[in-house]
Enzyme design. Structure first.
Site, PDB file in Angstrom:
ATOM      1  N   ASP A 126       2.713  -4.976   7.964  1.00 43.76           N
ATOM      2  CA  ASP A 126       1.334  -4.018   7.901  1.00 43.76           C
ATOM      3  C   ASP A 126       0.197  -4.901   8.130  1.00 43.76           C
ATOM      4  O   ASP A 126      -0.094  -5.842   7.184  1.00 43.76           O
ATOM      5  CB  ASP A 126       1.255  -3.359   6.449  1.00 43.76           C
ATOM      6  CG  ASP A 126       0.176  -2.734   6.445  1.00 43.76           C
ATOM      7  OD1 ASP A 126      -0.866  -2.819   6.881  1.00 43.76           O
ATOM      8  OD2 ASP A 126       0.162  -2.029   5.105  1.00 43.76           O
ATOM      9  N   LYS A 165     -10.849  -0.750  10.161  1.00 44.62           N
ATOM     10  CA  LYS A 165     -10.956  -1.776   9.348  1.00 44.62           C
ATOM     11  C   LYS A 165     -11.306  -2.944  10.178  1.00 44.62           C
ATOM     12  O   LYS A 165     -11.438  -4.190   9.583  1.00 44.62           O
ATOM     13  CB  LYS A 165      -9.671  -1.902   8.646  1.00 44.62           C
ATOM     14  CG  LYS A 165      -9.299  -0.832   7.520  1.00 44.62           C
ATOM     15  CD  LYS A 165      -8.245  -1.354   6.524  1.00 44.62           C
ATOM     16  CE  LYS A 165      -8.217  -0.261   5.229  1.00 44.62           C
ATOM     17  NZ  LYS A 165      -6.875  -0.351   4.627  1.00 44.62           N
ATOM     18  N   HIS A 196       0.729  -1.356  -0.086  1.00 45.76           N
ATOM     19  CA  HIS A 196       0.093   0.078  -0.008  1.00 45.76           C
ATOM     20  C   HIS A 196       0.854   1.337  -0.085  1.00 45.76           C
ATOM     21  O   HIS A 196       2.092   1.104   0.359  1.00 45.76           O
ATOM     22  CB  HIS A 196      -0.816  -0.270   1.394  1.00 45.76           C
ATOM     23  CG  HIS A 196      -1.870   1.039   1.359  1.00 45.76           C
ATOM     24  ND1 HIS A 196      -1.754   2.147   1.808  1.00 45.76           N
ATOM     25  CD2 HIS A 196      -3.160   0.851   1.421  1.00 45.76           C
ATOM     26  CE1 HIS A 196      -2.937   2.906   1.704  1.00 45.76           C
ATOM     27  NE2 HIS A 196      -3.888   2.166   1.555  1.00 45.76           N
ATOM     28  N   GLN A 256      -4.867  -5.602   6.862  1.00 41.58           N
ATOM     29  CA  GLN A 256      -5.777  -6.283   6.463  1.00 41.58           C
ATOM     30  C   GLN A 256      -5.751  -7.883   7.203  1.00 41.58           C
ATOM     31  O   GLN A 256      -6.273  -8.830   6.533  1.00 41.58           O
ATOM     32  CB  GLN A 256      -5.621  -6.633   4.782  1.00 41.58           C
ATOM     33  CG  GLN A 256      -5.825  -5.258   3.922  1.00 41.58           C
ATOM     34  CD  GLN A 256      -7.185  -4.998   3.950  1.00 41.58           C
ATOM     35  OE1 GLN A 256      -8.078  -5.664   4.254  1.00 41.58           O
ATOM     36  NE2 GLN A 256      -7.273  -3.506   3.671  1.00 41.58           N
ATOM     37  N   CYS A 291      -4.659   2.235  -3.840  1.00 39.63           N
ATOM     38  CA  CYS A 291      -3.385   2.754  -3.035  1.00 39.63           C
ATOM     39  C   CYS A 291      -2.094   2.017  -3.548  1.00 39.63           C
ATOM     40  O   CYS A 291      -1.414   1.789  -2.389  1.00 39.63           O
ATOM     41  CB  CYS A 291      -3.507   3.128  -1.492  1.00 39.63           C
ATOM     42  SG  CYS A 291      -4.783   4.321  -1.214  1.00 39.63           S
TER      43      CYS A 291
END
Ligand code: PLP
Length: 406
Positions: free
Chosen positions: A200, A226, A123, A203, A364
């Protein structure tokens, strides 16, 4: 399909039971943000109706109440991600903020010629802060390439590693492709050359069990919004020893021990990295969201979402002219695709008019789109409150949209 009381689960999320353009809403944009359960919505309202007060400095009742709730939320999150120490859990504004904190603060300890490794599927928020660091410090950015299936070329990753490598920062799960990266292998190999690893987790936390001590990553960051919580709040987990060695990120209230014009000393963790009045309600209600998620067996949710993705993929593949982008062996939560001869935006617009919320564009991840030589994709991204029936309606709508455009 796994055994869930889907009727009850969907009732927990009031936004799901509404209509758009006179059609029942089908919300397949969970990769961008998730909907919120009633418990989180109520907690926001309760906080501002009753408990609102600034934290960490008041002697009065409300300030102490708000402080306790905020710190309880930190403990809830610590427990959920199995961090060893409470002070390893830092409140941030979100994933972007967490990565920038590490890029700035950990980055201050790097020197010209030191190397940072990212991947081709990151991203923008896991690309640009590192480019900025490299410009500031003269470090070198290396990018792990990927295959046409959307998997990291691990041989190349291993060949990048040397004593110059200081940090590897990769996404746990790709927001565009759904690829689940082999983070255990990455962490072990990076540690073997003395490099740290940032994951990261924007997700991953909402889709699978994440255990900081089992993973042994050095940093892990995610966004509240999220994972069924509010916007404007997130978490950066960092190992205590590393966070202690890092200089502060921002200066201001709360992060200091003592301020004089001659010399200022800094507060202890986690406060050293939490300058200024934070998003208090956000932090507390992120705790509420994690409590909600904890009421389920996360492994069961993961298995259910896996079934949803596989079902959606199987049905999408049957449609002529559709090509799925991201066919990694291990993937979850996301199906990205293009329809040959059409623009993703047009498909997205036609789906929207049928009540279906998907995302279109580069998500992104512009360098990733360049790699696949496409302007963007249509992305359906799922949460555990989505159903097979919704996928059936989506497939019918997609077929109709393709027919209209081709
Ligand atoms: C959403 C996302 C981000 C950025 O999160 P923000 O909430 O916008 O800070 C970073 N990485 C991935 C993989 C994402 O999906």
């Amino acid at each position: 399909m796994a055994e869930f009381d889907m009727h009850k689960i969907r009732k927990d999320f009031p936004a799901l039971s509404q209509q758009v353009y006179g059609k029942d809403l089908i919300y397949f944009d969970n990769g961008a943000t998730s909907q919120k359960p009633q418990s989180v919505i109520d907690a926001i309202s309760t906080y501002y109706s009753k408990d609102n007060s600034n934290i960490h400095r008041g002697v009065h009742y409300l300030s102490q109440l708000a402080t306790t709730q905020y710190e309880e939320a930190r403990k809830t999150i610590q427990k959920y991600i199995n961090a060893e120490f409470e002070e390893e859990v830092l409140f941030t504004k979100g994933t972007t903020d967490g990565i920038n904190l590490v890029a700035f603060s950990f980055g201050e300890m790097l020197n010209a010629g030191d190397e940072v490794i990212i991947s081709a599927m990151e991203h923008h928020s896991n690309i640009v802060p590192w480019q900025m660091l490299c410009e500031r410090k003269g470090c070198v950015l290396r990018v792990i390439p990927i295959t046409q299936e959307g998997e990291l070329k691990m041989d190349e990753f291993h060949s990048f590693l040397s004593e110059k490598t200081k940090l590897v920062s990769v996404t746990h799960i790709s927001n565009t492709l759904g690829t689940i990266n082999p983070v255990e292998e990455i962490i072990t190999a990076a540690h073997a050359v003395g490099a740290k690893v940032l994951l990261d987790g924007a997700q991953s936390i909402q889709h699978m069990k994440v255990d900081m001590q089992a993973l042994d990553c050095d940093f892990y960051t995610f966004s509240g919004h999220k994972v069924f919580g509010p916007t404007g709040v997130g978490i950066l987990y960092g190992k205590k020893d590393i966070l202690n060695a890092m200089p502060p990120y921002q200066g201001g209230g709360d992060m200091i021990a003592k301020v004089t014009f001659e010399k200022t000393t800094y507060n202890e963790l986690p406060h050293k990295f939490e300058a200024g009045t934070p998003n208090i309600s956000g932090g507390i209600c992120l705790g509420t969201a994690i409590d909600y998620l904890s009421s389920f067996d996360i492994d069961e949710l993961e298995a259910y979402e896996q079934e949803l993705v596989e079902y959606a993929e199987t049905e999408i593949k049957k449609i002529e002219a559709v090509r799925i982008i991201g066919t990694a062996k291990k993937k979850t939560s996301v199906v990205s695709f293009v329809v040959e001869g059409t623009h993703p935006f047009d498909i997205g617009t036609l789906l929207d008019k049928q009540g279906i919320a998907v995302r279109t564009g580069h998500h992104c991840t512009q360098p990733l789109m360049d790699f696949f030589e496409i302007p963007g994709t249509v992305r359906a991204s799922f949460a555990f409150y989505n159903t097979k029936e919704e996928i059936d309606i989506f497939i019918t709508a997609l077929k109709r949209s393709v027919k209209m455009l081709l």
